[in-house]
Design an enzyme around this catalytic site. Structure first.
Site: not given
Ligand code: SAH
Length: 488
Positions: A393, A28-29, A312-313, A316, A49-50, A279, A422, A257
């Site tokens: 939220m 394999a090497v 997060g994203d 979203v 050999p093989a 905010k 989380g 944020d």
């Molecule tokens: N854009 C973010 C959401 C922003 S709104 C995303 O996609 O996750 C903020 C809300 O996201 C919080 O009030 C909570 O409901 C949730 N949130 C974000 N991070 C979190 C975490 N680590 N644990 C639990 N809830 C979380």
């Protein structure tokens, strides 16, 4: 032996096209070595050999030449390089000595003493290669460095190298003076060229380079900045994407944020300017959002690489759409890097599958940050069973949430998992049933950020949890959604 007084190896990239290389060994090497050599266009002769199956197949179809039997010195004749990759130290030594005598560069796999050249660990991006060597003394360290580099340089570097190589003659003709060429390059690379390649807009990138070749001078035109809208995930820095990490590595300015964790921020470029734009509770949301837009535009116009970093994203419940609209309106270049949204992260880190063949055929992301947002929701639809609600939220609105769901017929025994912080070290998960939701949240003093997962699947938190402390609150008997069905 290896001491500090050993001079460093002389690095070199060899053009092996059409040149013979002898690989001794048939396992394999040897196959891996042969494969890399073939990629470089070498004529590979394998002596063993093989042969293991792949090598045998390649010998069969003429990709490589097979010399059967034990190693013989004369097979080195005509070879530019030799690699000994057998598991027999005596054979390896024999190959090394014979090669040395015939002035053929030799590498003995995993043997620094016998090797006259080392094969580096490398990162490949098209024609661009980054080779890392520890001189053979600490290959694991070289590999570790390689991994870091791998994460740092995305595929756009390959595309960039290809593009520049193709225009090499014209670039030289355009800026014959090396100093001017260097300045032009610096300007080109600080501009949007690579961003276009990263966004797979090769045609535009080519046009840009074309324009630069026709009109660009080395006096330096106005620099153009850009904004990357980046999802930072829920807090655990391990949940950042590679792209997010790369973009953070290149940032000049980071507008983030409050939700973005310190651990994530720590990964960004050290001398990037960090600005918190979270905010304030009670602040005028519009002014604040307008101010964020203004900051992005202002820094991008100043030629900065701006990262707008969101928890997060960004798309979203993150107002990412509005921010892009503003950038678009101001003619500023942007890209979006998705992040792991709270619903996905909290579900994963609480052991709750958002969908499940037997218990939930859909999942909805909803926000419940105020009365007005609650009023716009389709409660009849939300109250249907066998679906999962991920509520953002919502901590302050749990009472109303429960009342509306019950009024529209959701079973009061529907399990929930409330996930606070989380994926972070301080994560807490509270479980119970819809009926007792507000009371439990209050008893455990749940604070933002917290995400509510409501639905049959939430019962899994009892049995499948794996991160941090076990869930608090009341256990749904059995810890699996099936029990709810039986009781019904
Ligand atoms: N854009 C973010 C959401 C922003 S709104 C995303 O996609 O996750 C903020 C809300 O996201 C919080 O009030 C909570 O409901 C949730 N949130 C974000 N991070 C979190 C975490 N680590 N644990 C639990 N809830 C979380």
């Amino acid at each position: 032996m290896f001491t500090e007084t050993v001079p460093p190896l002389y690095p070199l990239f060899a053009d092996l096209r059409g040149r013979s290389v002898l690989v001794v060994g048939g396992g394999a090497v040897a196959r891996r070595k042969a494969e890399a050599l073939l990629q470089a266009g070498a004529r590979v002769i394998v002596n063993a050999p093989a042969l293991e199956p792949d090598l045998a197949a390649w010998a069969g179809n003429g990709r490589i030449t097979h010399r059967a039997g034990r190693f013989r010195r004369e097979w080195l004749r005509g070879a530019w390089l030799a690699i000994a990759a057998t598991d027999d130290p005596a054979v390896n030594r024999e190959v090394a000595e014979a090669a040395e005598a015939q002035r053929v560069w030799v590498n003995v796999v995993d043997d620094v003493e016998l090797s006259r050249f080392q094969v580096p660990a490398r990162v490949e991006r098209g024609p661009l290669q980054i080779a890392v060597s520890s001189g053979g003394g600490a290959p694991m360290l070289a590999r570790l460095v390689r991994e870091r580099l791998e994460a740092q340089f995305d595929e756009s570097f390959g595309a960039l190298a290809t593009l520049l190589a193709r225009r090499r003659a014209r670039i030289r003709a355009r800026w014959p003076d090396i100093g001017a060429r260097r300045r032009a390059f610096a300007r080109l690379l600080a501009g949007p060229l690579q961003g276009l390649l990263r966004r797979r807009r090769h045609l535009e990138a080519e046009r840009l380079l074309e324009a630069e070749l026709r009109t660009g001078d080395d006096g330096g035109s106005a620099a153009t900045g850009s904004v990357a809208l980046v999802g930072a995930g829920p807090g655990d820095p391990g949940l950042l994407t590679l792209r997010a990490l790369r973009v953070l590595n290149e940032a000049d300015v980071i507008l983030h944020d409050r939700l973005v964790s310190a651990e994530v921020l720590a990964l960004a470029r050290r001398d990037a300017e960090r600005i918190t734009v979270g905010k304030q509770a009670g602040g005028d949301r519009h002014t604040t959002q307008a101010r964020i837009h203004a900051l992005m535009v202002e820094h991008a116009r100043a030629g900065k690489r701006v990262v707008r970093l969101k928890g997060g994203d960004p798309f979203v419940f993150g107002r990412g759409g509005e921010e892009l609209e503003s950038l678009r309106a101001h003619g500023i270049d942007y890209e979006v890097v998705p992040g792991i949204t709270a619903a996905l992260a909290c579900a994963a880190y609480a052991g709750v599958p958002l969908t499940h063949r037997d218990h939930a055929q859909s999942a909805r992301l909803v926000t419940a940050h105020c009365k007005a947002s609650l009023d716009t929701l389709d409660w009849a639809a939300l109250a249907q069973e066998r679906q999962t609600l991920a509520v953002y939220m919502g901590v302050a609105m749990l009472d109303t949430l429960r009342a509306r769901l019950l009024a529209h017929g959701r079973d009061p025994r529907t399990p929930f998992a409330l996930v606070e912080n989380g994926s972070r070290p301080e994560q807490r998960v509270i479980t119970g049933t819809l009926r007792e939701l507000p009371a439990l949240a209050e008893r455990h003093a749940v604070r933002a950020p917290a995400l509510l997962i409501l639905g049959e699947v939430a019962a899994f938190a009892q049995s499948l949890h794996w991160f941090g402390a076990a869930p608090l609150g009341t256990a749904v008997a059995g810890g699996s959604p099936g029990v709810l069905d039986e009781a019904a």
